[in-house]
Scaffold this motif. Structure first.
Motif, PDB file in Angstrom:
ATOM      1  N   ILE A 163       0.843  -1.183   0.000  1.00 16.91           N
ATOM      2  CA  ILE A 163       0.000   0.000   0.000  1.00 16.91           C
ATOM      3  C   ILE A 163       0.882   1.239   0.000  1.00 16.91           C
ATOM      4  CG2 ILE A 163      -1.939  -1.094   1.202  1.00 16.91           C
ATOM      5  CD1 ILE A 163      -1.003   0.465   3.749  1.00 16.91           C
ATOM      6  N   ASN A 164       0.317   2.348  -0.472  1.00 15.56           N
ATOM      7  CA  ASN A 164       0.966   3.645  -0.344  1.00 15.56           C
ATOM      8  C   ASN A 164       0.675   4.209   1.037  1.00 15.56           C
ATOM      9  OD1 ASN A 164       0.058   3.273  -3.301  1.00 15.56           O
ATOM     10  ND2 ASN A 164       1.612   4.868  -3.478  1.00 15.56           N
ATOM     11  N   VAL A 165       1.661   4.887   1.614  1.00 13.70           N
ATOM     12  CA  VAL A 165       1.466   5.564   2.897  1.00 13.70           C
ATOM     13  C   VAL A 165       1.817   7.038   2.711  1.00 13.70           C
ATOM     14  CG1 VAL A 165       2.137   5.700   5.312  1.00 13.70           C
ATOM     15  CG2 VAL A 165       1.949   3.468   4.203  1.00 13.70           C
ATOM     16  N   TYR A 166       0.796   7.889   2.857  1.00 10.75           N
ATOM     17  CA  TYR A 166       0.956   9.333   2.682  1.00 10.75           C
ATOM     18  C   TYR A 166       0.892  10.105   3.998  1.00 10.75           C
ATOM     19  CZ  TYR A 166       0.108   8.616  -2.335  1.00 10.75           C
ATOM     20  OH  TYR A 166       0.191   8.206  -3.642  1.00 10.75           O
TER      21      TYR A 166
ATOM     22  N   PHE B  47       4.883   1.534   0.371  1.00 11.28           N
ATOM     23  CA  PHE B  47       5.382   2.566  -0.534  1.00 11.28           C
ATOM     24  C   PHE B  47       5.239   3.875   0.234  1.00 11.28           C
ATOM     25  CE2 PHE B  47       5.205   4.019  -5.213  1.00 11.28           C
ATOM     26  CZ  PHE B  47       5.196   5.374  -4.949  1.00 11.28           C
ATOM     27  N   ILE B  48       6.322   4.278   0.909  1.00 18.64           N
ATOM     28  CA  ILE B  48       6.296   5.479   1.742  1.00 18.64           C
ATOM     29  C   ILE B  48       6.595   6.688   0.866  1.00 18.64           C
ATOM     30  CG2 ILE B  48       7.341   6.650   3.709  1.00 18.64           C
ATOM     31  CD1 ILE B  48       8.118   3.860   4.785  1.00 18.64           C
ATOM     32  N   ASP B  49       5.669   7.640   0.848  1.00 19.02           N
ATOM     33  CA  ASP B  49       5.790   8.745  -0.097  1.00 19.02           C
ATOM     34  C   ASP B  49       6.441   9.973   0.540  1.00 19.02           C
ATOM     35  OD1 ASP B  49       4.744  11.263  -1.622  1.00 19.02           O
ATOM     36  OD2 ASP B  49       4.488   9.582  -2.981  1.00 19.02           O
TER      37      ASP B  49
ATOM     38  N   ASN C   8      -4.260   3.267  -0.425  1.00 16.59           N
ATOM     39  CA  ASN C   8      -3.384   4.020   0.467  1.00 16.59           C
ATOM     40  C   ASN C   8      -4.082   4.345   1.777  1.00 16.59           C
ATOM     41  OD1 ASN C   8      -4.460   6.960   0.449  1.00 16.59           O
ATOM     42  ND2 ASN C   8      -4.403   6.442  -1.730  1.00 16.59           N
ATOM     43  N   ASP C   9      -3.280   4.740   2.760  1.00 18.82           N
ATOM     44  CA  ASP C   9      -3.812   4.936   4.099  1.00 18.82           C
ATOM     45  C   ASP C   9      -4.854   6.054   4.165  1.00 18.82           C
ATOM     46  OD1 ASP C   9      -1.779   6.803   3.571  1.00 18.82           O
ATOM     47  OD2 ASP C   9      -1.044   6.825   5.634  1.00 18.82           O
ATOM     48  N   LEU C  10      -4.691   7.105   3.377  1.00 18.07           N
ATOM     49  CA  LEU C  10      -5.681   8.178   3.384  1.00 18.07           C
ATOM     50  C   LEU C  10      -6.996   7.730   2.756  1.00 18.07           C
ATOM     51  CD1 LEU C  10      -3.508  11.317   2.546  1.00 18.07           C
ATOM     52  CD2 LEU C  10      -4.072  10.317   4.772  1.00 18.07           C
ATOM     53  N   MET C  11      -6.920   6.882   1.731  1.00 16.69           N
ATOM     54  CA  MET C  11      -8.116   6.312   1.133  1.00 16.69           C
ATOM     55  C   MET C  11      -8.880   5.469   2.146  1.00 16.69           C
ATOM     56  SD  MET C  11      -8.292   3.409  -1.871  1.00 16.69           S
ATOM     57  CE  MET C  11      -7.291   4.372  -2.993  1.00 16.69           C
ATOM     58  N   PHE C  12      -8.129   4.683   2.915  1.00 13.95           N
ATOM     59  CA  PHE C  12      -8.782   3.834   3.919  1.00 13.95           C
ATOM     60  C   PHE C  12      -9.448   4.686   4.997  1.00 13.95           C
ATOM     61  CE2 PHE C  12      -4.973   0.935   2.880  1.00 13.95           C
ATOM     62  CZ  PHE C  12      -5.582   0.499   1.716  1.00 13.95           C
ATOM     63  N   LEU C  13      -8.816   5.794   5.366  1.00 10.46           N
ATOM     64  CA  LEU C  13      -9.403   6.698   6.353  1.00 10.46           C
ATOM     65  C   LEU C  13     -10.679   7.341   5.811  1.00 10.46           C
ATOM     66  CD1 LEU C  13      -9.171   8.045   9.116  1.00 10.46           C
ATOM     67  CD2 LEU C  13      -7.674   9.772   8.081  1.00 10.46           C
ATOM     68  N   HIS C  14     -10.620   7.753   4.538  1.00 11.36           N
ATOM     69  CA  HIS C  14     -11.818   8.292   3.901  1.00 11.36           C
ATOM     70  C   HIS C  14     -12.956   7.269   3.938  1.00 11.36           C
ATOM     71  CE1 HIS C  14     -10.995  12.232   2.201  1.00 11.36           C
ATOM     72  NE2 HIS C  14      -9.803  11.823   1.788  1.00 11.36           N
ATOM     73  N   GLN C  15     -12.630   6.016   3.568  1.00  5.31           N
ATOM     74  CA  GLN C  15     -13.682   5.000   3.525  1.00  5.31           C
ATOM     75  C   GLN C  15     -14.248   4.735   4.911  1.00  5.31           C
ATOM     76  OE1 GLN C  15     -15.015   3.620   0.618  1.00  5.31           O
ATOM     77  NE2 GLN C  15     -16.561   3.075   2.164  1.00  5.31           N
ATOM     78  N   GLY C  16     -13.384   4.726   5.925  1.00 10.49           N
ATOM     79  CA  GLY C  16     -13.870   4.541   7.283  1.00 10.49           C
ATOM     80  C   GLY C  16     -14.807   5.662   7.704  1.00 10.49           C
ATOM     81  N   CYS C  17     -14.469   6.898   7.319  1.00 10.58           N
ATOM     82  CA  CYS C  17     -15.341   8.026   7.650  1.00 10.58           C
ATOM     83  C   CYS C  17     -16.659   7.959   6.883  1.00 10.58           C
ATOM     84  CB  CYS C  17     -14.628   9.341   7.365  1.00 10.58           C
ATOM     85  SG  CYS C  17     -13.295   9.715   8.531  1.00 10.58           S
ATOM     86  N   ILE C  18     -16.592   7.531   5.617  1.00  6.32           N
ATOM     87  CA  ILE C  18     -17.825   7.360   4.834  1.00  6.32           C
ATOM     88  C   ILE C  18     -18.740   6.347   5.503  1.00  6.32           C
ATOM     89  CG2 ILE C  18     -18.738   6.433   2.658  1.00  6.32           C
ATOM     90  CD1 ILE C  18     -16.252   7.685   1.295  1.00  6.32           C
ATOM     91  N   ASP C  19     -18.138   5.234   5.937  1.00  8.85           N
ATOM     92  CA  ASP C  19     -18.932   4.204   6.621  1.00  8.85           C
ATOM     93  C   ASP C  19     -19.527   4.746   7.911  1.00  8.85           C
ATOM     94  OD1 ASP C  19     -18.202   2.509   4.581  1.00  8.85           O
ATOM     95  OD2 ASP C  19     -16.639   1.485   5.734  1.00  8.85           O
ATOM     96  N   ALA C  20     -18.733   5.505   8.671  1.00 11.92           N
ATOM     97  CA  ALA C  20     -19.217   6.051   9.938  1.00 11.92           C
ATOM     98  C   ALA C  20     -20.348   7.048   9.718  1.00 11.92           C
ATOM     99  CB  ALA C  20     -18.062   6.716  10.687  1.00 11.92           C
ATOM    100  N   VAL C  21     -20.204   7.898   8.700  1.00 13.78           N
ATOM    101  CA  VAL C  21     -21.253   8.875   8.401  1.00 13.78           C
ATOM    102  C   VAL C  21     -22.528   8.171   7.929  1.00 13.78           C
ATOM    103  CG1 VAL C  21     -21.901  10.732   6.815  1.00 13.78           C
ATOM    104  CG2 VAL C  21     -19.677  10.783   7.943  1.00 13.78           C
ATOM    105  N   GLY C  22     -22.346   7.082   7.178  1.00 14.67           N
ATOM    106  CA  GLY C  22     -23.523   6.327   6.740  1.00 14.67           C
ATOM    107  C   GLY C  22     -24.305   5.762   7.928  1.00 14.67           C
ATOM    108  N   VAL C  23     -23.583   5.214   8.882  1.00 10.85           N
ATOM    109  CA  VAL C  23     -24.239   4.695  10.094  1.00 10.85           C
ATOM    110  C   VAL C  23     -24.908   5.826  10.873  1.00 10.85           C
ATOM    111  CG1 VAL C  23     -23.850   3.625  12.338  1.00 10.85           C
ATOM    112  CG2 VAL C  23     -22.718   2.697  10.290  1.00 10.85           C
ATOM    113  N   ALA C  24     -24.167   6.946  11.024  1.00 13.23           N
ATOM    114  CA  ALA C  24     -24.724   8.092  11.764  1.00 13.23           C
ATOM    115  C   ALA C  24     -25.980   8.634  11.099  1.00 13.23           C
ATOM    116  CB  ALA C  24     -23.660   9.194  11.871  1.00 13.23           C
TER     117      ALA C  24
END
Length: 265
Positions: free
Chosen positions: A17-20, A39-41, A241-257
């Motif tokens: 994965i990419n790490v930003y 892949f550390i950017d 990448n790690d930022l994509m995963f964070l975005h997806q986690g927030c999308i999931d959290a907002v969907g539940v909320a």
């Protein structure tokens, strides 16, 4: 650490994965979950050859995952410092010519392969501690560190044969976004745009004829896309990448909320 070079030599498909974010935790989690490399950017982030990058490299070694660092440019000092800090390899952006590629090899390999400068007071030399041997150190660094230029411009492809004929290249990373930008065509990370896909295929064919591996972004990061790129000849696949995963986690959290708020309105 299970050596990434050994996996590639055995033609084992490798995943990373990419790490930003600059977060050592992202690197450690990737290793703990069983990925092969990170892949550390430091090209598109504020990381440099500095203490935050050192912590990420140390986190990779602790989690038994290979740290590959995309440096900001092909500056020889920056290349050497990243390798001395313990990176398993360097990913070099915006490579446009065989002369530039030759300079990169000169900066990353010790004689007789290159002209990399040496000092025993660095991590990769065990700080010159007990048992340090210059011949062993030189041989290990020349044999094990990976040099990965990026094919991300029309200039690279205009000179592709001459670039790939420079001895010392271990893999090439195809950058579809910058390649598309250099050609003035739509950016398409899935590489389904015909001109982008044709460039990817040309790169794979020419690399494999020289026993050079190819790294590709896998977008979308699905099993179907990964299988398709592996069938095309990709050897190293980047699964997001790690930022994509964070975005997806927030999308999931907002969907539940949103669902809970609607139910309770």
């Amino acid at each position: 650490m299970d050596n990434l070079r050994q996996k590639l030599a055995a033609s084992r498909l490798s995943f990373g994965i990419n790490v930003y974010s600059g977060a050592p935790a992202a690197v450690e989690i990737a290793g703990l979950r069983g990925l092969d490399f990170v892949f550390i950017d430091s090209e598109h982030t504020l990381l440099g050859a500095d203490l935050p990058l050192e912590r990420m490299i140390l986190a990779a070694h602790a989690a038994r995952i290979a740290p590959l660092v995309r440096v900001p440019d092909s500056n020889p000092t920056g290349l050497r410092k990243v390798l001395e800090a313990g990176a398993s390899g360097v990913i070099v952006p915006q490579v446009h010519s065989a002369a530039q590629m030759h300079s990169i090899i000169q900066a990353t390999k010790f004689p007789p392969l290159g002209r990399r400068g040496g000092d025993s007071s660095v991590r990769t030399a065990s700080y010159g501690g007990p048992g340090f041997s210059w011949p062993d150190y030189i041989r290990r660094e020349n044999d094990e560190t990976l040099v990965i230029p990026m094919a991300e411009s029309f200039e690279f492809f205009d000179e592709i044969d001459a670039i790939l004929d420079v001895p010392g290249i271990d893999a090439v990373h195809f950058g579809p976004a910058d390649y598309a930008l250099s050609r003035g065509i739509d950016v398409d990370y899935s590489m389904r745009q015909p001109e982008v896909r044709a460039a990817m295929r040309e790169l794979i064919a020419k690399c494999h004829s020289r026993d050079i591996k190819v790294m590709l972004p896998c977008a979308p990061a699905t099993a179907e896309q990964a299988a398709e790129l592996a069938d095309e000849g990709g050897d190293m696949l980047l699964m997001g990448n790690d930022l994509m995963f964070l975005h997806q986690g927030c999308i999931d959290a907002v969907g539940v909320a949103s669902a809970i708020r609607k139910d309770r309105a």
